[in-house]
Design a protein around this motif. Sequence first.
Motif, short mmCIF file in Angstrom:
data_model
loop_
_atom_site.label_atom_id
_atom_site.label_comp_id
_atom_site.label_asym_id
_atom_site.label_seq_id
_atom_site.Cartn_x
_atom_site.Cartn_y
_atom_site.Cartn_z
N ASP A 63 13.49 77.85 -46.48
CA ASP A 63 12.32 78.13 -47.28
C ASP A 63 11.10 77.07 -47.43
OD1 ASP A 63 13.84 80.22 -48.35
OD2 ASP A 63 14.67 79.02 -50.01
N LEU A 64 11.69 75.97 -47.06
CA LEU A 64 10.52 74.86 -46.82
C LEU A 64 9.67 74.98 -45.59
CD1 LEU A 64 9.28 71.97 -47.86
CD2 LEU A 64 11.08 70.97 -46.64
N LEU A 65 10.38 75.38 -44.55
CA LEU A 65 9.72 75.54 -43.36
C LEU A 65 8.80 76.86 -43.63
CD1 LEU A 65 11.65 73.63 -42.17
CD2 LEU A 65 11.79 74.95 -40.16
N LEU A 66 9.16 77.74 -44.12
CA LEU A 66 8.25 79.09 -44.44
C LEU A 66 7.11 78.80 -45.19
CD1 LEU A 66 11.14 81.87 -44.80
CD2 LEU A 66 9.68 81.35 -42.75
N HIS A 67 7.46 77.74 -46.55
CA HIS A 67 6.44 77.33 -47.06
C HIS A 67 5.26 76.53 -46.36
CE1 HIS A 67 4.04 75.85 -50.84
NE2 HIS A 67 4.44 74.49 -50.42
N ILE A 68 5.69 75.63 -45.48
CA ILE A 68 4.56 74.97 -44.67
C ILE A 68 4.05 76.00 -43.79
CG2 ILE A 68 4.66 73.11 -43.02
CD1 ILE A 68 5.23 71.99 -45.42
N GLN A 69 4.75 76.97 -43.22
CA GLN A 69 4.26 77.89 -42.36
C GLN A 69 2.97 78.65 -43.03
OE1 GLN A 69 6.25 81.22 -41.29
NE2 GLN A 69 5.06 81.65 -39.54
N ASP A 70 3.20 78.70 -44.22
CA ASP A 70 2.06 79.39 -45.16
C ASP A 70 0.96 78.48 -45.26
OD1 ASP A 70 3.68 81.59 -45.41
OD2 ASP A 70 4.28 81.16 -47.43
N LEU A 71 1.06 77.43 -45.35
CA LEU A 71 -0.05 76.31 -45.60
C LEU A 71 -0.92 76.20 -44.45
CD1 LEU A 71 1.96 73.64 -47.77
CD2 LEU A 71 0.47 75.23 -48.63
N TYR A 72 -0.09 76.07 -43.27
CA TYR A 72 -0.94 75.87 -42.11
C TYR A 72 -1.27 76.86 -40.94
CZ TYR A 72 -0.75 70.75 -42.35
OH TYR A 72 -1.03 69.29 -42.71
N GLU A 73 -0.66 78.05 -41.39
CA GLU A 73 -0.95 79.31 -40.62
C GLU A 73 -2.45 79.43 -40.40
OE1 GLU A 73 1.57 83.16 -39.41
OE2 GLU A 73 1.18 82.75 -41.61
N THR A 74 -3.44 79.46 -41.64
CA THR A 74 -4.66 79.58 -41.46
C THR A 74 -5.39 78.55 -40.76
OG1 THR A 74 -4.44 80.77 -43.74
CG2 THR A 74 -6.85 79.88 -42.85
N ILE A 75 -5.18 77.45 -40.96
CA ILE A 75 -5.57 76.25 -40.33
C ILE A 75 -5.34 76.53 -38.63
CG2 ILE A 75 -5.55 73.88 -39.95
CD1 ILE A 75 -4.72 73.49 -42.88
N ALA A 76 -4.16 76.69 -38.38
CA ALA A 76 -3.94 77.01 -36.98
C ALA A 76 -4.61 78.29 -36.24
CB ALA A 76 -2.41 77.15 -36.72
N ASP A 77 -4.89 79.35 -36.94
CA ASP A 77 -5.56 80.35 -36.32
C ASP A 77 -7.12 79.96 -36.51
OD1 ASP A 77 -3.32 81.99 -36.56
OD2 ASP A 77 -3.67 82.95 -38.58
N MET A 78 -7.53 79.29 -37.25
CA MET A 78 -9.01 78.70 -37.19
C MET A 78 -9.31 77.93 -35.79
SD MET A 78 -9.99 77.62 -41.04
CE MET A 78 -11.31 76.85 -40.68
N LYS A 79 -8.25 77.36 -35.29
CA LYS A 79 -8.32 76.40 -34.17
C LYS A 79 -7.84 77.28 -32.86
CE LYS A 79 -7.72 72.11 -33.46
NZ LYS A 79 -7.10 71.08 -33.10
N GLY A 80 -7.49 78.29 -33.04
CA GLY A 80 -6.94 79.42 -32.15
C GLY A 80 -5.25 78.85 -31.59
N ILE A 81 -4.76 78.30 -32.42
CA ILE A 81 -3.38 77.90 -32.23
C ILE A 81 -2.21 78.68 -32.66
CG2 ILE A 81 -1.62 75.75 -32.42
CD1 ILE A 81 -3.93 74.21 -32.73
N HIS A 82 -1.26 79.16 -31.79
CA HIS A 82 -0.26 80.15 -32.27
C HIS A 82 0.83 79.17 -32.95
CE1 HIS A 82 2.32 83.54 -32.59
NE2 HIS A 82 3.11 83.00 -31.58
N ASP A 119 10.02 67.17 -52.08
CA ASP A 119 8.74 66.27 -51.79
C ASP A 119 8.42 65.63 -50.49
OD1 ASP A 119 7.92 67.91 -54.15
OD2 ASP A 119 8.36 66.27 -55.64
N ARG A 120 9.59 64.66 -50.51
CA ARG A 120 9.53 63.63 -49.39
C ARG A 120 9.58 64.56 -47.90
NH1 ARG A 120 6.43 60.02 -51.09
NH2 ARG A 120 7.22 59.08 -52.96
N LEU A 121 10.57 65.54 -47.88
CA LEU A 121 10.79 66.03 -46.66
C LEU A 121 9.63 67.20 -46.46
CD1 LEU A 121 14.41 67.11 -46.77
CD2 LEU A 121 13.45 65.57 -45.44
N HIS A 122 8.97 67.72 -47.22
CA HIS A 122 7.45 68.20 -47.09
C HIS A 122 6.42 67.33 -46.96
CE1 HIS A 122 3.43 69.78 -48.66
NE2 HIS A 122 4.34 71.04 -48.61
N GLN A 123 6.37 65.91 -47.32
CA GLN A 123 5.52 65.10 -46.77
C GLN A 123 5.64 64.91 -45.19
OE1 GLN A 123 5.98 61.23 -48.25
NE2 GLN A 123 3.95 60.83 -47.88
#
Length: 431
Positions: free
Chosen positions: A265-284, A300-304
């Motif tokens: 669940d933590l990894l999927l949450h991180i994916q939601d946060l960074y997917e847009t940023i990665a798409d903006m740079k053309g990164i898969h 919180d610490r593992l998220h960090q």
Amino acid sequence: MFRRLSLRLTMLSVVLLVVLYTITSVAVYTTIRSFVMRSVDFGLREAAYRVMNTAVLTGIPSFGSTGSPQIYFLLVENGSFSTIPDASLAAHVKARLDTVKNDQEFLNYTFAGEHYRIFYVQLPTSGGGSPYLATLLDDSQTVHVLSELQSVIILVGAFGMLGAALVGFILSDRMLQPIRRAWQRQLEFVADASHELRTPLAVIQSNLGIVMEHTDQSVEENLEWLNNAHGEARRLAKLVQDLLTLARSDSERMPIDRKPLDLRDLLLHIQDLYETIADMKGIHLTVRANEPLVILGDRDRLHQLLVILLDNAVKFTDEGGEIELAATRSRNHVTLSVRDTGLGIAKEHLHRVFDRFFTVDPSRSREQSSKGTGLGLSIARWVAEAHGGRIGIWSDGLGKGTTVRVELPLNPKRTTALTMGDPQEPSSNGR
């Protein structure tokens, strides 16, 4: 400072050694001397009793015998009789014994460079005078041996003190090396922190100075300088927060709130946060977590930690690159990995990437805005180790991507070590 401390420790160890050696040596020498002298005195007393049984009781001095050819006697009763072969020695001994007032006494006497041990005993008398009997032994050899033993003890003590001073200085210097290195790292940390804090402050001051010079202009006209100052202020705030996190981690005042946590669940949450940023740079960006992975951890610490790793991956991966965030289960631990196809890291830098304020050559970053403070991976390492895990990094070199792996134990009391060089086992910092 450390040189003086090393000298003080050396002096303290030498003083303690001298005190212990002195006490031990005195005890040993006193014991040996006491044993030897008791043996000598016992022989003299036994010889005196023999003379009493033969010469005194019979009244015939010539019948006297000490039972030992090395022990002589002097009998003074109605005249004097001596078996001492040297008449001069006998006269001197008699003159010395005539002054003795005690009933019994052991005496040391030196004559012509020789040492003698004498046992003196007064004889009972019914008339006048002070009859006495003395047995005498030439114990010069015994005294010489004891003197040599004393010299050896002093000589060994002197050389031992010099050796202890040398060895103590070397050992104290070695013991202080970790403290010296820690002190040096602390000084470097303070110097680097001061430098990193000074740079954004200078930018903020210079931009605000320009705004203050343009008091006749509107806010919109000074917006460029205000934006520069605001950006540096945000960077400064993040730097201060990172420094505070590391300082608290060093003092073990940063709590870790372990609760059941599903890493998928933590990894999927991180994916939601960074997917847009990665798409903006053309990164898969892909996430690989095929099953729920529940551990005891601080969300919180593992998220960090994951944000730090993923932020670095995005920062140093060009358009068209790939980033994979994965979580897999082993027998007794869970592995989180972030793999990118970005710029990579030279192998000679791998062992230092977790050091505080260490940054690779700025040319590795094509954007000035991507230049970091070198604290992110240090914080990531602390988070991993605070959870009882380890973090490692691996790269084949520049242009060949980077893999960072974090191993977290399913049982918080157990840890799993990482090795260096194998892409399946990324290298750890090793500190």
